[in-house]
Design a protein around this motif. Structure first.
Motif, PDB file in Angstrom:
ATOM      1  N   LYS A  83      71.019  32.814  57.229  1.00 27.91           N
ATOM      2  CA  LYS A  83      72.268  32.700  56.473  1.00 27.91           C
ATOM      3  C   LYS A  83      72.229  33.609  55.236  1.00 27.91           C
ATOM      4  CE  LYS A  83      75.137  29.222  54.194  1.00 27.91           C
ATOM      5  NZ  LYS A  83      75.237  27.798  53.833  1.00 27.91           N
ATOM      6  N   VAL A  84      71.129  33.579  54.507  1.00 26.88           N
ATOM      7  CA  VAL A  84      70.977  34.442  53.328  1.00 26.88           C
ATOM      8  C   VAL A  84      71.053  35.908  53.741  1.00 26.88           C
ATOM      9  CG1 VAL A  84      69.331  35.220  51.564  1.00 26.88           C
ATOM     10  CG2 VAL A  84      69.684  32.778  51.945  1.00 26.88           C
ATOM     11  N   LEU A 137      73.982  38.591  52.388  1.00 24.75           N
ATOM     12  CA  LEU A 137      73.627  39.749  51.571  1.00 24.75           C
ATOM     13  C   LEU A 137      73.663  41.049  52.372  1.00 24.75           C
ATOM     14  CD1 LEU A 137      70.846  38.091  49.408  1.00 24.75           C
ATOM     15  CD2 LEU A 137      73.193  38.642  48.755  1.00 24.75           C
ATOM     16  N   GLN A 138      74.541  41.118  53.364  1.00 25.89           N
ATOM     17  CA  GLN A 138      74.828  42.304  54.166  1.00 25.89           C
ATOM     18  C   GLN A 138      73.627  42.804  54.982  1.00 25.89           C
ATOM     19  OE1 GLN A 138      76.403  42.095  50.916  1.00 25.89           O
ATOM     20  NE2 GLN A 138      78.042  41.341  52.220  1.00 25.89           N
ATOM     21  N   GLY A 139      72.727  41.894  55.320  1.00 28.28           N
ATOM     22  CA  GLY A 139      71.620  42.248  56.192  1.00 28.28           C
ATOM     23  C   GLY A 139      71.936  41.882  57.629  1.00 28.28           C
ATOM     24  N   LYS A 140      71.043  42.266  58.527  1.00 27.47           N
ATOM     25  CA  LYS A 140      71.179  41.927  59.948  1.00 27.47           C
ATOM     26  C   LYS A 140      69.904  41.245  60.411  1.00 27.47           C
ATOM     27  CE  LYS A 140      74.240  45.712  61.146  1.00 27.47           C
ATOM     28  NZ  LYS A 140      74.390  46.949  61.872  1.00 27.47           N
ATOM     29  N   VAL A 141      70.066  40.103  61.054  1.00 26.93           N
ATOM     30  CA  VAL A 141      68.921  39.431  61.659  1.00 26.93           C
ATOM     31  C   VAL A 141      68.632  40.149  62.966  1.00 26.93           C
ATOM     32  CG1 VAL A 141      68.037  37.286  62.647  1.00 26.93           C
ATOM     33  CG2 VAL A 141      69.486  37.222  60.594  1.00 26.93           C
ATOM     34  N   ILE A 142      67.448  40.706  63.072  1.00 24.92           N
ATOM     35  CA  ILE A 142      67.055  41.414  64.288  1.00 24.92           C
ATOM     36  C   ILE A 142      66.501  40.431  65.305  1.00 24.92           C
ATOM     37  CG2 ILE A 142      65.549  43.205  65.251  1.00 24.92           C
ATOM     38  CD1 ILE A 142      67.857  44.216  63.422  1.00 24.92           C
ATOM     39  N   THR A 184      64.339  36.262  65.608  1.00 25.53           N
ATOM     40  CA  THR A 184      63.519  35.167  65.110  1.00 25.53           C
ATOM     41  C   THR A 184      62.539  34.836  66.220  1.00 25.53           C
ATOM     42  OG1 THR A 184      65.029  33.460  65.924  1.00 25.53           O
ATOM     43  CG2 THR A 184      65.349  34.203  63.645  1.00 25.53           C
ATOM     44  N   ALA A 185      61.346  34.484  65.829  1.00 26.13           N
ATOM     45  CA  ALA A 185      60.324  34.108  66.803  1.00 26.13           C
ATOM     46  C   ALA A 185      59.407  33.087  66.154  1.00 26.13           C
ATOM     47  CB  ALA A 185      59.535  35.323  67.261  1.00 26.13           C
ATOM     48  N   GLY A 186      59.328  31.927  66.764  1.00 22.79           N
ATOM     49  CA  GLY A 186      58.445  30.900  66.228  1.00 22.79           C
ATOM     50  C   GLY A 186      58.870  30.486  64.838  1.00 22.79           C
ATOM     51  N   ASP A 187      58.066  30.872  63.851  1.00 14.51           N
ATOM     52  CA  ASP A 187      58.340  30.484  62.461  1.00 14.51           C
ATOM     53  C   ASP A 187      58.675  31.694  61.592  1.00 14.51           C
ATOM     54  OD1 ASP A 187      55.896  31.748  62.291  1.00 14.51           O
ATOM     55  OD2 ASP A 187      54.949  30.191  61.095  1.00 14.51           O
ATOM     56  N   GLU A 188      59.174  32.764  62.209  1.00 14.44           N
ATOM     57  CA  GLU A 188      59.449  33.965  61.416  1.00 14.44           C
ATOM     58  C   GLU A 188      60.784  34.593  61.773  1.00 14.44           C
ATOM     59  OE1 GLU A 188      57.071  37.387  63.882  1.00 14.44           O
ATOM     60  OE2 GLU A 188      55.903  36.089  62.553  1.00 14.44           O
ATOM     61  N   VAL A 189      61.271  35.407  60.846  1.00 13.95           N
ATOM     62  CA  VAL A 189      62.520  36.129  61.037  1.00 13.95           C
ATOM     63  C   VAL A 189      62.299  37.579  60.616  1.00 13.95           C
ATOM     64  CG1 VAL A 189      63.437  35.515  58.749  1.00 13.95           C
ATOM     65  CG2 VAL A 189      65.017  36.105  60.570  1.00 13.95           C
ATOM     66  N   MET A 190      62.907  38.488  61.355  1.00 11.64           N
ATOM     67  CA  MET A 190      62.867  39.913  61.028  1.00 11.64           C
ATOM     68  C   MET A 190      64.300  40.357  60.802  1.00 11.64           C
ATOM     69  SD  MET A 190      61.466  42.986  63.402  1.00 11.64           S
ATOM     70  CE  MET A 190      62.322  44.532  63.382  1.00 11.64           C
ATOM     71  N   CYS A 191      64.538  40.993  59.641  1.00 11.25           N
ATOM     72  CA  CYS A 191      65.889  41.425  59.254  1.00 11.25           C
ATOM     73  C   CYS A 191      65.851  42.864  58.770  1.00 11.25           C
ATOM     74  CB  CYS A 191      66.425  40.586  58.095  1.00 11.25           C
ATOM     75  SG  CYS A 191      65.927  38.898  58.056  1.00 11.25           S
ATOM     76  N   THR A 192      67.010  43.487  58.765  1.00  7.84           N
ATOM     77  CA  THR A 192      67.131  44.820  58.172  1.00  7.84           C
ATOM     78  C   THR A 192      68.195  44.790  57.092  1.00  7.84           C
ATOM     79  OG1 THR A 192      68.760  45.562  59.802  1.00  7.84           O
ATOM     80  CG2 THR A 192      66.429  46.027  60.285  1.00  7.84           C
ATOM     81  N   ALA A 251      67.515  39.812  48.744  1.00 10.95           N
ATOM     82  CA  ALA A 251      67.527  38.803  49.808  1.00 10.95           C
ATOM     83  C   ALA A 251      66.252  37.962  49.771  1.00 10.95           C
ATOM     84  CB  ALA A 251      67.680  39.474  51.168  1.00 10.95           C
ATOM     85  N   ALA A 252      65.113  38.591  49.521  1.00 12.64           N
ATOM     86  CA  ALA A 252      63.851  37.854  49.453  1.00 12.64           C
ATOM     87  C   ALA A 252      63.906  36.809  48.348  1.00 12.64           C
ATOM     88  CB  ALA A 252      62.692  38.819  49.216  1.00 12.64           C
ATOM     89  N   LYS A 253      64.419  37.187  47.193  1.00 14.73           N
ATOM     90  CA  LYS A 253      64.554  36.243  46.076  1.00 14.73           C
ATOM     91  C   LYS A 253      65.489  35.099  46.464  1.00 14.73           C
ATOM     92  CE  LYS A 253      65.850  35.960  41.220  1.00 14.73           C
ATOM     93  NZ  LYS A 253      66.372  36.648  40.055  1.00 14.73           N
ATOM     94  N   ALA A 254      66.627  35.439  47.073  1.00 13.65           N
ATOM     95  CA  ALA A 254      67.589  34.420  47.492  1.00 13.65           C
ATOM     96  C   ALA A 254      66.995  33.505  48.564  1.00 13.65           C
ATOM     97  CB  ALA A 254      68.867  35.079  47.993  1.00 13.65           C
ATOM     98  N   MET A 255      66.168  34.051  49.443  1.00 14.30           N
ATOM     99  CA  MET A 255      65.526  33.237  50.479  1.00 14.30           C
ATOM    100  C   MET A 255      64.583  32.212  49.851  1.00 14.30           C
ATOM    101  SD  MET A 255      64.650  36.018  53.428  1.00 14.30           S
ATOM    102  CE  MET A 255      65.896  36.757  54.451  1.00 14.30           C
ATOM    103  N   HIS A 256      63.774  32.660  48.899  1.00 12.43           N
ATOM    104  CA  HIS A 256      62.865  31.729  48.214  1.00 12.43           C
ATOM    105  C   HIS A 256      63.653  30.621  47.521  1.00 12.43           C
ATOM    106  CE1 HIS A 256      58.794  33.210  48.751  1.00 12.43           C
ATOM    107  NE2 HIS A 256      59.252  34.450  48.632  1.00 12.43           N
ATOM    108  N   GLN A 257      64.729  30.987  46.845  1.00  4.38           N
ATOM    109  CA  GLN A 257      65.547  29.989  46.147  1.00  4.38           C
ATOM    110  C   GLN A 257      66.184  29.018  47.132  1.00  4.38           C
ATOM    111  OE1 GLN A 257      68.096  32.656  43.957  1.00  4.38           O
ATOM    112  NE2 GLN A 257      66.769  32.631  42.132  1.00  4.38           N
TER     113      GLN A 257
END
Length: 151
Positions: A75-76, A80-85, A87-95, A105-111
């Protein structure tokens, strides 16, 4: 002298190989027309100690927490105008278009993860996330991205 039967077999295998190689060449040439390149920031986020979460809470509860985290991270990304490439298991890869966008986006994800409501008393919630960012040229093929920046 090589018997004629063996020569015929050799030539037919060679013909099959050449025909197959030509078909592969044509298929790759058509596929390469759809390949784009770009300079992007790649963000990887994963939920720290997910194995411990599964061991402590059990599969169903842990999977619910992991899924909720991945939903928030995705969602974050989109906000923030990114693209989810993927998700696998417990991880997500975005551009993201730029490294600066990925850092925001990293800061917003932590928050976002820190604000998740505590639903158990295990001490594992809210989960911690780890994030890595790299930027550089990538090959875009469909929804996937490849290249040294991704690796």
């Amino acid at each position: 002298m090589v018997p004629l039967k063996k020569m015929t077999s050799y030539f037919s295998r060679t013909q099959e190989f050449l025909a197959s190689s030509w078909d592969n060449y044509k298929a790759n040439k058509q596929t390469n027309k759809k390949v784009k390149t770009a300079f992007l920031a790649i963000l990887f986020a994963d939920i720290a100690e997910s194995t411990r979460i599964y061991d402590t809470l059990g599969d169903k509860s842990a999977q619910n927490i992991i899924a909720a985290c991945l939903f928030l991270l995705s969602k974050v990304t989109v906000q923030l105008q990114g693209k989810v490439i993927k998700t696998a298991g417990d991880e997500v890869m975005c551009t993201f278009p730029t490294a600066n966008d990925a850092v925001k986006a990293a800061k917003a994800m932590h928050q976002a993860v820190d604000q998740m409501p505590v639903v158990d008393k295990s001490g594992l919630f809210p989960p911690n996330i780890r994030i890595g960012i790299h930027s550089g040229p990538v090959i875009i093929k469909g929804k996937a991205v490849f290249g040294d920046a991704v690796n």
